[in-house]
Design an enzyme around this catalytic site. Structure first.
Site, PDB file in Angstrom:
ATOM      1  N   THR A 176       0.845  -1.194   0.000  1.00  0.00           N
ATOM      2  CA  THR A 176       0.000   0.000   0.000  1.00  0.00           C
ATOM      3  C   THR A 176       0.883   1.247   0.000  1.00  0.00           C
ATOM      4  O   THR A 176       1.959   1.235   0.587  1.00  0.00           O
ATOM      5  CB  THR A 176      -0.911   0.038   1.256  1.00  0.00           C
ATOM      6  OG1 THR A 176      -0.117  -0.280   2.396  1.00  0.00           O
ATOM      7  CG2 THR A 176      -2.050  -0.937   1.148  1.00  0.00           C
ATOM      8  N   ARG A 235      14.553 -10.290   6.992  1.00  0.00           N
ATOM      9  CA  ARG A 235      14.700 -11.678   7.428  1.00  0.00           C
ATOM     10  C   ARG A 235      15.362 -12.446   6.288  1.00  0.00           C
ATOM     11  O   ARG A 235      15.069 -12.177   5.110  1.00  0.00           O
ATOM     12  CB  ARG A 235      13.343 -12.324   7.733  1.00  0.00           C
ATOM     13  CG  ARG A 235      12.716 -11.896   9.049  1.00  0.00           C
ATOM     14  CD  ARG A 235      13.440 -12.486  10.267  1.00  0.00           C
ATOM     15  NE  ARG A 235      12.785 -12.111  11.500  1.00  0.00           N
ATOM     16  CZ  ARG A 235      13.098 -11.050  12.252  1.00  0.00           C
ATOM     17  NH1 ARG A 235      14.084 -10.251  11.877  1.00  0.00           N
ATOM     18  NH2 ARG A 235      12.458 -10.808  13.372  1.00  0.00           N
ATOM     19  N   GLU A 264      19.164 -19.401   9.611  1.00  0.00           N
ATOM     20  CA  GLU A 264      19.981 -19.044  10.782  1.00  0.00           C
ATOM     21  C   GLU A 264      19.950 -20.153  11.819  1.00  0.00           C
ATOM     22  O   GLU A 264      18.899 -20.765  12.007  1.00  0.00           O
ATOM     23  CB  GLU A 264      19.452 -17.743  11.394  1.00  0.00           C
ATOM     24  CG  GLU A 264      19.703 -16.563  10.484  1.00  0.00           C
ATOM     25  CD  GLU A 264      19.187 -15.246  11.056  1.00  0.00           C
ATOM     26  OE1 GLU A 264      18.906 -15.172  12.254  1.00  0.00           O
ATOM     27  OE2 GLU A 264      19.073 -14.307  10.280  1.00  0.00           O
ATOM     28  N   HIS A 282      23.040 -11.128  12.610  1.00  0.00           N
ATOM     29  CA  HIS A 282      21.700 -10.664  13.005  1.00  0.00           C
ATOM     30  C   HIS A 282      21.763  -9.737  14.233  1.00  0.00           C
ATOM     31  O   HIS A 282      21.226 -10.062  15.295  1.00  0.00           O
ATOM     32  CB  HIS A 282      20.778 -11.861  13.287  1.00  0.00           C
ATOM     33  CG  HIS A 282      19.318 -11.502  13.190  1.00  0.00           C
ATOM     34  ND1 HIS A 282      18.356 -12.416  12.838  1.00  0.00           N
ATOM     35  CD2 HIS A 282      18.663 -10.332  13.421  1.00  0.00           C
ATOM     36  CE1 HIS A 282      17.169 -11.820  12.848  1.00  0.00           C
ATOM     37  NE2 HIS A 282      17.333 -10.557  13.210  1.00  0.00           N
ATOM     38  N   ILE A 283      22.411  -8.585  14.039  1.00  0.00           N
ATOM     39  CA  ILE A 283      22.594  -7.651  15.154  1.00  0.00           C
ATOM     40  C   ILE A 283      21.878  -6.318  14.909  1.00  0.00           C
ATOM     41  O   ILE A 283      22.240  -5.302  15.481  1.00  0.00           O
ATOM     42  CB  ILE A 283      24.094  -7.407  15.452  1.00  0.00           C
ATOM     43  CG1 ILE A 283      24.841  -6.918  14.180  1.00  0.00           C
ATOM     44  CG2 ILE A 283      24.762  -8.646  16.021  1.00  0.00           C
ATOM     45  CD1 ILE A 283      26.244  -6.384  14.467  1.00  0.00           C
ATOM     46  N   GLY A 284      20.839  -6.359  14.055  1.00  0.00           N
ATOM     47  CA  GLY A 284      20.136  -5.119  13.697  1.00  0.00           C
ATOM     48  C   GLY A 284      19.763  -4.247  14.886  1.00  0.00           C
ATOM     49  O   GLY A 284      19.990  -3.043  14.885  1.00  0.00           O
TER      50      GLY A 284
HETATM   51  P1  NAP Z   1       6.407  -2.509   9.733  1.00  0.00           P
HETATM   52  O1  NAP Z   1       6.364  -1.130  10.305  1.00  0.00           O
HETATM   53  O2  NAP Z   1       5.209  -3.387   9.893  1.00  0.00           O
HETATM   54  O3  NAP Z   1       6.771  -2.366   8.179  1.00  0.00           O
HETATM   55  C1  NAP Z   1       6.701  -3.422   7.291  1.00  0.00           C
HETATM   56  C2  NAP Z   1       6.471  -2.866   5.890  1.00  0.00           C
HETATM   57  O4  NAP Z   1       6.536  -3.938   4.963  1.00  0.00           O
HETATM   58  C3  NAP Z   1       5.131  -2.174   5.703  1.00  0.00           C
HETATM   59  O5  NAP Z   1       5.356  -0.974   5.026  1.00  0.00           O
HETATM   60  C4  NAP Z   1       4.355  -3.143   4.835  1.00  0.00           C
HETATM   61  O6  NAP Z   1       3.461  -2.380   4.060  1.00  0.00           O
HETATM   62  C5  NAP Z   1       5.462  -3.778   4.021  1.00  0.00           C
HETATM   63  N1  NAP Z   1       5.098  -5.084   3.465  1.00  0.00           N
HETATM   64  C6  NAP Z   1       4.490  -6.124   4.066  1.00  0.00           C
HETATM   65  N2  NAP Z   1       4.332  -7.137   3.205  1.00  0.00           N
HETATM   66  C7  NAP Z   1       4.825  -6.706   2.010  1.00  0.00           C
HETATM   67  C8  NAP Z   1       4.915  -7.294   0.728  1.00  0.00           C
HETATM   68  N3  NAP Z   1       4.445  -8.517   0.481  1.00  0.00           N
HETATM   69  N4  NAP Z   1       5.507  -6.574  -0.263  1.00  0.00           N
HETATM   70  C9  NAP Z   1       5.954  -5.322  -0.033  1.00  0.00           C
HETATM   71  N5  NAP Z   1       5.886  -4.712   1.172  1.00  0.00           N
HETATM   72  C10 NAP Z   1       5.329  -5.405   2.187  1.00  0.00           C
HETATM   73  O7  NAP Z   1       7.614  -3.327  10.335  1.00  0.00           O
HETATM   74  P2  NAP Z   1       9.033  -2.763  10.845  1.00  0.00           P
HETATM   75  O8  NAP Z   1       8.964  -2.442  12.284  1.00  0.00           O
HETATM   76  O9  NAP Z   1       9.511  -1.748   9.885  1.00  0.00           O
HETATM   77  O10 NAP Z   1       9.908  -4.110  10.706  1.00  0.00           O
HETATM   78  C11 NAP Z   1      10.057  -4.742   9.456  1.00  0.00           C
HETATM   79  C12 NAP Z   1      10.764  -6.062   9.593  1.00  0.00           C
HETATM   80  O11 NAP Z   1      12.138  -5.855   9.852  1.00  0.00           O
HETATM   81  C13 NAP Z   1      10.314  -6.938  10.769  1.00  0.00           C
HETATM   82  O12 NAP Z   1       9.161  -7.688  10.468  1.00  0.00           O
HETATM   83  C14 NAP Z   1      11.518  -7.816  11.013  1.00  0.00           C
HETATM   84  O13 NAP Z   1      11.398  -9.037  10.333  1.00  0.00           O
HETATM   85  C15 NAP Z   1      12.674  -7.013  10.456  1.00  0.00           C
HETATM   86  N6  NAP Z   1      13.617  -6.595  11.517  1.00  0.00           N
HETATM   87  C16 NAP Z   1      14.893  -7.045  11.468  1.00  0.00           C
HETATM   88  C17 NAP Z   1      15.781  -6.656  12.436  1.00  0.00           C
HETATM   89  C18 NAP Z   1      17.206  -7.138  12.414  1.00  0.00           C
HETATM   90  O14 NAP Z   1      17.758  -7.367  13.463  1.00  0.00           O
HETATM   91  N7  NAP Z   1      17.817  -7.266  11.278  1.00  0.00           N
HETATM   92  C19 NAP Z   1      15.393  -5.798  13.474  1.00  0.00           C
HETATM   93  C20 NAP Z   1      14.079  -5.364  13.483  1.00  0.00           C
HETATM   94  C21 NAP Z   1      13.189  -5.772  12.505  1.00  0.00           C
HETATM   95  P3  NAP Z   1       2.209  -3.010   3.291  1.00  0.00           P
HETATM   96  O15 NAP Z   1       1.515  -3.893   4.299  1.00  0.00           O
HETATM   97  O16 NAP Z   1       1.439  -1.824   2.854  1.00  0.00           O
HETATM   98  O17 NAP Z   1       2.785  -3.774   2.153  1.00  0.00           O
END
Ligand code: NAP
Length: 318
Positions: A176, A235, A264, A282-284
């Site tokens: 969206t 991920r 992982e 994986h230390i984001g």
């Molecule tokens: P968020 O605010 O929910 O943002 C996720 C975004 O992804 C939304 O804009 C969503 O929008 C979009 N999305 C979902 N499904 C999609 C698809 N099929 N195609 C395109 N866009 C899609 O989540 P966040 O807090 O930013 O976190 C995002 C992710 O980062 C987490 O779920 C986690 O897996 C990862 N993360 C990793 C670390 C790390 O240590 N590396 C740390 C924190 C988080 P729409 O629904 O409109 O598509």
């Protein structure tokens, strides 16, 4: 008084908050020697790392469980439907980790662009041969290039915000559109194939869902520029790792920065010898302050459920 299991190393202050509320807390820093059934059978709350697979079998071993507080925003490690069916609340830790994770995304982007790890490794191994005009570690510019963000939620937007300081063109893709964020960040929504073709730096910030598994595979990598750099802070399974290894090996993209991996803690062996990829364990969100906030959030959630109130950051299965 309830029994709480924390299945990872934890800050003592967080443990003390639970104990102070009268709960009995067991902290397991490694998988339970007697198995999960023994560890979970009398527990009403579980605080767990995202490396724990909270699947139907694990929930079956926990007949008294009322809440699973996940130490992470992504909940792809948890069978949400099964938890809901059993009336178990699931919570996560959004927002508090956004900035730290975006910082790490940028650390990877800059590190790969300027070949920092390679240059550091070469200096340590071979010494500093002296300044040269055309050194072996020529990198690519970041300033004024095009950033492509896949998943424009909290972290995606935080990554884009940082790009403003580099005068970058900001493109994004999500299912969206977000006109408010577009205006605030000067970002433009484009379809995924266009994002892949246009981006100099592609940063993945989507949650792992059935739809996003292997969102970036051989076909998508083939659409990217040869000088493009891929950064995955989402991920691991969002990227087809075998296809990425091939693309990096054959120089079909310039490089990659990976904080996450498909299986992982395994890392695809093909990635290890490649110099054009930077690999992080994986230390984001791994800063002291962020991890403390995440621990506090998980404790808040457990205390709320055990007190019979609605926890903050309740994840509702879709
Ligand atoms: P968020 O605010 O929910 O943002 C996720 C975004 O992804 C939304 O804009 C969503 O929008 C979009 N999305 C979902 N499904 C999609 C698809 N099929 N195609 C395109 N866009 C899609 O989540 P966040 O807090 O930013 O976190 C995002 C992710 O980062 C987490 O779920 C986690 O897996 C990862 N993360 C990793 C670390 C790390 O240590 N590396 C740390 C924190 C988080 P729409 O629904 O409109 O598509």
């Amino acid at each position: 008084m309830a029994k709480v299991l924390i299945s990872t190393a934890m800050f003592p202050e967080a443990v003390e908050r639970l104990k102070g509320a009268g709960h009995e807390v067991e902290v397991l820093e490694s998988p339970p020697a007697q198995g999960w059934k023994a560890a979970l059978q009398d527990k009403e709350a579980l605080i767990c790392p995202l490396s724990l697979r909270v699947n139907a079998a694990l929930l079956e071993a926990a007949p008294r469980l009322r809440v699973v507080a996940n130490l992470g925003v992504g909940v792809d490690n948890i069978d949400l439907q099964e938890a809901a069916r059993r009336g178990i609340a699931v919570t996560n830790t959004p927002d508090v980790l956004t900035e730290a994770t975006a910082d790490l995304g940028w650390a990877l982007l800059l590190t790969v662009a300027r070949r920092v790890v390679e240059a550091d490794g070469d200096l340590r191994a071979h010494g500093f041969p002296g300044w040269t005009f055309i050194p072996p570690h020529l990198g690519v510019d970041v300033y004024r290039k095009t950033l492509g963000v896949v998943g424009f939620g909290r972290i995606g937007q935080a990554v884009a915000r940082r790009a403003q300081g580099f005068s970058m063109r900001i493109l994004y893709h999500s299912r969206t559109r977000n006109p408010q964020a577009e205006q605030a960040l000067g970002a433009t929504w484009v379809p995924l194939h266009e994002l892949l073709k246009e981006s100099d730096f592609l940063v993945l910030c989507v949650p792992l869902t059935p739809e996003t598994r292997h969102l970036i595979g051989a076909r998508e990598l083939g659409l990217m520029k040869r000088e493009a750099i891929l950064v995955n802070i989402a991920r691991g399974p969002v990227v087809d790792e075998a296809a990425l290894v091939e693309a990096l090996r054959e120089g079909r993209i310039l490089g990659a920065g990976l904080d996450v991996f498909e299986e992982e803690p395994k890392v695809h062996p093909g990635l290890l010898p490649l110099r054009n990829v930077v690999l992080l364990p994986h230390i984001g969100s791994a800063t002291w302050a962020t991890r403390r906030k995440m621990a506090d959030m998980a404790v808040d959630a457990v205390l709320a459920v055990l007190a019979g109130t609605k926890p903050p950051n309740l994840v509702v299965p879709r």
